[in-house]
Design a protein around this motif. Structure first.
Motif, PDB file in Angstrom:
ATOM      1  N   LEU A  93       0.827  -1.207   0.000  1.00  0.00           N
ATOM      2  CA  LEU A  93       0.000   0.000   0.000  1.00  0.00           C
ATOM      3  C   LEU A  93       0.863   1.260   0.000  1.00  0.00           C
ATOM      4  CD1 LEU A  93      -2.768  -1.055   2.547  1.00  0.00           C
ATOM      5  CD2 LEU A  93      -2.868  -1.108   0.045  1.00  0.00           C
ATOM      6  N   VAL A  94       1.944   1.250   0.764  1.00  0.00           N
ATOM      7  CA  VAL A  94       2.852   2.396   0.793  1.00  0.00           C
ATOM      8  C   VAL A  94       3.492   2.591  -0.570  1.00  0.00           C
ATOM      9  CG1 VAL A  94       5.032   3.257   1.752  1.00  0.00           C
ATOM     10  CG2 VAL A  94       3.296   2.312   3.278  1.00  0.00           C
ATOM     11  N   ILE A  95       3.945   1.525  -1.196  1.00  0.00           N
ATOM     12  CA  ILE A  95       4.577   1.625  -2.515  1.00  0.00           C
ATOM     13  C   ILE A  95       3.593   2.163  -3.546  1.00  0.00           C
ATOM     14  CG2 ILE A  95       5.573   0.265  -4.419  1.00  0.00           C
ATOM     15  CD1 ILE A  95       6.770  -1.554  -2.164  1.00  0.00           C
ATOM     16  N   LEU A  96       2.368   1.660  -3.533  1.00  0.00           N
ATOM     17  CA  LEU A  96       1.351   2.160  -4.464  1.00  0.00           C
ATOM     18  C   LEU A  96       1.066   3.644  -4.235  1.00  0.00           C
ATOM     19  CD1 LEU A  96      -1.172  -0.817  -4.493  1.00  0.00           C
ATOM     20  CD2 LEU A  96       0.194   0.003  -6.439  1.00  0.00           C
ATOM     21  N   LEU A  97       0.955   4.041  -2.987  1.00  0.00           N
ATOM     22  CA  LEU A  97       0.679   5.442  -2.666  1.00  0.00           C
ATOM     23  C   LEU A  97       1.816   6.351  -3.115  1.00  0.00           C
ATOM     24  CD1 LEU A  97      -1.135   7.564  -1.268  1.00  0.00           C
ATOM     25  CD2 LEU A  97       0.141   7.084   0.823  1.00  0.00           C
ATOM     26  N   LEU A  98       3.052   5.967  -2.807  1.00  0.00           N
ATOM     27  CA  LEU A  98       4.195   6.789  -3.223  1.00  0.00           C
ATOM     28  C   LEU A  98       4.322   6.824  -4.742  1.00  0.00           C
ATOM     29  CD1 LEU A  98       6.877   5.810  -0.549  1.00  0.00           C
ATOM     30  CD2 LEU A  98       5.431   7.847  -0.618  1.00  0.00           C
ATOM     31  N   GLY A  99       3.990   5.729  -5.390  1.00  0.00           N
ATOM     32  CA  GLY A  99       4.015   5.700  -6.850  1.00  0.00           C
ATOM     33  C   GLY A  99       2.993   6.638  -7.458  1.00  0.00           C
ATOM     34  N   GLU A 100       1.871   6.781  -6.792  1.00  0.00           N
ATOM     35  CA  GLU A 100       0.800   7.651  -7.278  1.00  0.00           C
ATOM     36  C   GLU A 100       1.048   9.121  -6.923  1.00  0.00           C
ATOM     37  OE1 GLU A 100      -3.767   8.444  -5.970  1.00  0.00           O
ATOM     38  OE2 GLU A 100      -3.192   6.349  -6.267  1.00  0.00           O
ATOM     39  N   LYS A 101       1.537   9.366  -5.720  1.00  0.00           N
ATOM     40  CA  LYS A 101       1.632  10.741  -5.211  1.00  0.00           C
ATOM     41  C   LYS A 101       3.021  11.362  -5.340  1.00  0.00           C
ATOM     42  CE  LYS A 101      -2.605  10.697  -3.536  1.00  0.00           C
ATOM     43  NZ  LYS A 101      -3.674  11.542  -3.992  1.00  0.00           N
ATOM     44  N   GLY A 102       4.056  10.542  -5.498  1.00  0.00           N
ATOM     45  CA  GLY A 102       5.416  11.094  -5.551  1.00  0.00           C
ATOM     46  C   GLY A 102       5.978  11.267  -4.156  1.00  0.00           C
ATOM     47  N   SER A 103       6.416  12.465  -3.834  1.00  0.00           N
ATOM     48  CA  SER A 103       7.005  12.763  -2.535  1.00  0.00           C
ATOM     49  C   SER A 103       5.900  13.096  -1.542  1.00  0.00           C
ATOM     50  CB  SER A 103       7.967  13.947  -2.675  1.00  0.00           C
ATOM     51  OG  SER A 103       8.667  14.162  -1.490  1.00  0.00           O
ATOM     52  N   VAL A 104       5.862  12.357  -0.420  1.00  0.00           N
ATOM     53  CA  VAL A 104       4.734  12.452   0.510  1.00  0.00           C
ATOM     54  C   VAL A 104       5.241  12.493   1.949  1.00  0.00           C
ATOM     55  CG1 VAL A 104       2.584  11.340   1.248  1.00  0.00           C
ATOM     56  CG2 VAL A 104       3.331  11.111  -1.110  1.00  0.00           C
ATOM     57  N   ARG A 105       4.563  13.280   2.760  1.00  0.00           N
ATOM     58  CA  ARG A 105       4.877  13.358   4.182  1.00  0.00           C
ATOM     59  C   ARG A 105       4.259  12.171   4.930  1.00  0.00           C
ATOM     60  NH1 ARG A 105       4.500  19.572   6.097  1.00  0.00           N
ATOM     61  NH2 ARG A 105       5.532  18.629   7.870  1.00  0.00           N
TER      62      ARG A 105
END
Length: 121
Positions: A30-42
């Motif tokens: 889930l983290v990988i998918l989110l970072l892949g979608e959003k880029g740089s994230v807090r």
């Protein structure tokens, strides 16, 4: 014994076991998918987007992914301190495979749930 079967012997040297041990937890994909979608994230944004992950588990997940070179952590020297996470080059190469797995899960979930209801243990 087939040549390919040898690579599964011995858990310390098995690439499949090593990778799945890291990615097979509840949160990493889930983290990988989110970072892949959003880029740089807090951190707080990741936690908010995933929803039911505890701060402790998200911290452990991010540290594990960082240790494997899949996620990078960037600290900005600001007040208040700002930390952002993003996929590394290695993480970017993993992303399409995770996205395919995600698409497969979405396509098959209804049937899997139906089959589970019919399965008698």
């Amino acid at each position: 014994m087939k040549k390919n079967a040898r690579k599964f012997l011995g858990s310390d040297n098995c690439p499949i076991r090593t990778v799945l041990d890291r990615l097979g937890d509840k949160w990493s994909v889930l983290v990988i998918l989110l970072l892949g979608e959003k880029g740089s994230v807090r951190f707080s944004h990741i936690q908010k987007e995933i929803g039911d992950v505890s701060q402790k588990m998200l911290t452990i997940t991010l540290k594990t992914l960082e240790a494997d070179g899949i996620v990078s952590r960037h600290v900005f020297a600001e007040v208040p301190l700002r930390v952002e996470y993003r996929l590394t080059e290695r993480g970017e190469t993993l992303l399409p495979h995770i996205q395919q797995l995600s698409a497969w899960a979405e396509q098959n979930m209804r049937h899997i749930l139906k089959d589970r209801k019919q399965y008698v243990v």
